[in-house]
Enzyme design. Structure first.
Site, PDB file in Angstrom:
ATOM      1  N   CYS A 130       0.814  -1.223   0.000  1.00 33.01           N
ATOM      2  CA  CYS A 130       0.000   0.000   0.000  1.00 33.01           C
ATOM      3  C   CYS A 130       0.848   1.274   0.000  1.00 33.01           C
ATOM      4  O   CYS A 130       0.570   2.231  -0.731  1.00 33.01           O
ATOM      5  CB  CYS A 130      -0.950  -0.005   1.193  1.00 33.01           C
ATOM      6  SG  CYS A 130      -0.165  -0.503   2.731  1.00 33.01           S
ATOM      7  N   HIS A 237      -3.096   6.333   4.591  1.00 34.19           N
ATOM      8  CA  HIS A 237      -1.658   6.489   4.830  1.00 34.19           C
ATOM      9  C   HIS A 237      -1.194   7.874   4.338  1.00 34.19           C
ATOM     10  O   HIS A 237      -1.578   8.305   3.247  1.00 34.19           O
ATOM     11  CB  HIS A 237      -0.852   5.453   4.045  1.00 34.19           C
ATOM     12  CG  HIS A 237      -0.943   4.051   4.572  1.00 34.19           C
ATOM     13  ND1 HIS A 237      -1.596   3.705   5.731  1.00 34.19           N
ATOM     14  CD2 HIS A 237      -0.418   2.897   4.071  1.00 34.19           C
ATOM     15  CE1 HIS A 237      -1.470   2.398   5.920  1.00 34.19           C
ATOM     16  NE2 HIS A 237      -0.772   1.890   4.932  1.00 34.19           N
TER      17      HIS A 237
END
Ligand code: A2P
Length: 331
Positions: A130, A237
Site C-alpha cells: 500500500c 496512509h
C-alpha cells in the site's frame, strides 16, 4: 466488455470486503462470481450487487471450474500455496499479498505507472504494498519529466493496513485496553515498526518500499531509503517524500504536471490550510498530493506530502484496476 468469471479469495477480510464495494462502484463485467475464505466463514453469505452468495472454504479443488480471474487477499501463506494452483488451472491471479511481488516471473503493477508489465504475466500478477502504490503514483510524473536520482520516504501509516487486528488495537487502545496485534499500544503513540525487523536494521515494510519502487520503475540501482511508522489513524496512509532529480525544474511547471497526471488530485493551497488529509481520502480511489515545494538543501530537490486510502488505492482499487486491464486484454 467481455464478462468474466471472477473469484475473491479472502472475501471476509478488510481488503476483501472493499473489493466488493469497489467492484460494485466500477461496474466490473462479471458473469459468474465466487467468494472464498477460511472454513470459519464457509456457509455464511455475503450480498453483492443485490444478490446473495455463499462463502466457500478455499481448498485445492476451488479452481476446478472455469474462473478467469481471482483477486487474492488472504495473507502471504495462502497466496504462496493457492495462487500457483489457481494459475495452473488457467485462472489469472491478482495477488494483494507480499508473497510474489519480488518474483522475477511476476509483474508488479500500478496501472498509472507500468500498465504494460501485465502483458508479461505467467498466471500471477502482484499488487504492490500500500505505501509503495501511493508513492509511485505521485513519483511517476516527476520521474518522467525530471529523472529521479534519490528518494527518501517517511510514512505515517494507518492501522487498517494491519487488517482487522490493527483496527481493533486502536479502537480498544483508546478505551485503555492493551494491544493484541502490535507490540506496543498504538493509541497516543507512533510505532517505528511495521512488519518484522531485518538484519540490516530496517523493517520489511521499509525494504518493500525500496525494492518495489525499483521494480515498478525498472530502475534496479535507484537510490532509495525509507522509515515507515504506524500512527494512531484508523485509515489513510500519509507520506512525506523527498526526491532529488537530475534535471532542473520550475515549481509552477511541476505543479501543472501533477494536475494533469492520471490518478492524482492536487490539494496544495497552504495559505488556506489546504493540503491532503487522511480523513478526507477515505473511500476515494485517487492519490492526493500537496505541500509541493523545493528542497532548498540540494540542487534539484522536491518535497511532497502524499495521502491515499490504503485499503482502496493501496489495495482493493489497484488490484481491481489490474483486473480491468486483464479484461481488456481478454476482449
Ligand atoms: P476468514 O474471515 O474466514 O478468517 P484480514 O487481513 O482483514 O484479517 O483478512 C484476512 C482474510 O483472509 C479473511 O477473509 C480470512 O477469512 C481469509 N483467510 C484467513 N485464513 C484463510 C484460509 N486458511 N483460507 C482461506 N482464507 C483465509
Amino acid at each position: 466488455m467481455k464478462k468474466v468469471n471472477l473469484a475473491i479469495v479472502g472475501a471476509t477480510g478488510m481488503v476483501g470486503r472493499t473489493f466488493l464495494e469497489v467492484l460494485e462502484k466500477r461496474d466490473f463485467p462479471i458473469e459468474n462470481f465466487y467468494v472464498f475464505a477460511s472454513a470459519r466463514s464457509a456457509g455464511k453469505t455475503i450480498t453483492f450487487r443485490g444478490k446473495e452468495y455463499v462463502i466457500e472454504e478455499l481448498t485445492e479443488q476451488s479452481f476446478d471450474r472455469p474462473i478467469d480471474i481471482a483477486l487474492f487477499s488472504a495473507g502471504g501463506s495462502i497466496s504462496q500455496k493457492f495462487a500457483p494452483i489457481a494459475a495452473s488451472k488457467g485462472c489469472v491471479v491478482v495477488d494483494n499479498s507480499s508473497a510474489w511481488r519480488m518474483d522475477p516471473n511476476v509483474p508488479l503493477v500500478v496501472p498509472e505507472v507500468n500498465p504494460e508489465d501485465i502483458k508479461k504475466h505467467k498466471g500471477i500478477i502482484a499488487n504492490p504494498n500500500c505505501s509503495t502504490i501511493q508513492a509511485v503514483v505521485a513519483l511517476k510524473p516527476i520521474h518522467e519529466y525530471y529523472t529521479i536520482k534519490r528518494i527518501i520516504y517517511t510514512t505515517y501509516q494507518a492501522v487498517s493496513g494491519a487488517g482487522m487486528g490493527g483496527w481493533a488495537d486502536l479502537e480498544e487502545g483508546l478505551k485503555g485496553n492493551p494491544p493484541k496485534k502490535f507490540p506496543h499500544p498504538i493509541a497516543n503513540n507512533c510505532l517505528p515498526h511495521i512488519d518484522s525487523f531485518l538484519d540490516n536494521g530496517y523493517t520489511k515494510e521499509e525494504m518493500k518500499m525500496v525494492e518495489e519502487t525499483r521494480k515498478i520503475f525498472h530502475a534496479p540501482d535507484l537510490k532509495i531509503t525509507a522509515t515507515t511508522v504506524r500512527v494512531p489513524v484508523f485509515n489513510g496512509h500519509s507520506e512525506a517524500i523527498n526526491v532529488e532529480v537530475e534535471k532542473p525544474f520550475e515549481l509552477e511547471e511541476l505543479k501543472g504536471i501533477f494536475k494533469k497526471a492520471p490518478g492524482i488530485i492536487v490539494q496544495d493551497d497552504p495559505q488556506n490550510d489546504i493540503y491532503p488529509l487522511a480523513t478526507e481520502t477515505t473511500g476515494k480511489d485517487e492519490v492526493f498530493v500537496g505541500r509541493i515545494r523545493r528542497d532548498e538543501s540540494v540542487e534539484n530537490g522536491i518535497n511532497l506530502w502524499v495521502v491515499a486510502d490504503n485499503i482502496r488505492k493501496g489495495a482493493a482499487t489497484n488490484t481491481i484496476q489490474i483486473a480491468e486491464l486483464l479484461v481488456q486484454e481478454m476482449a
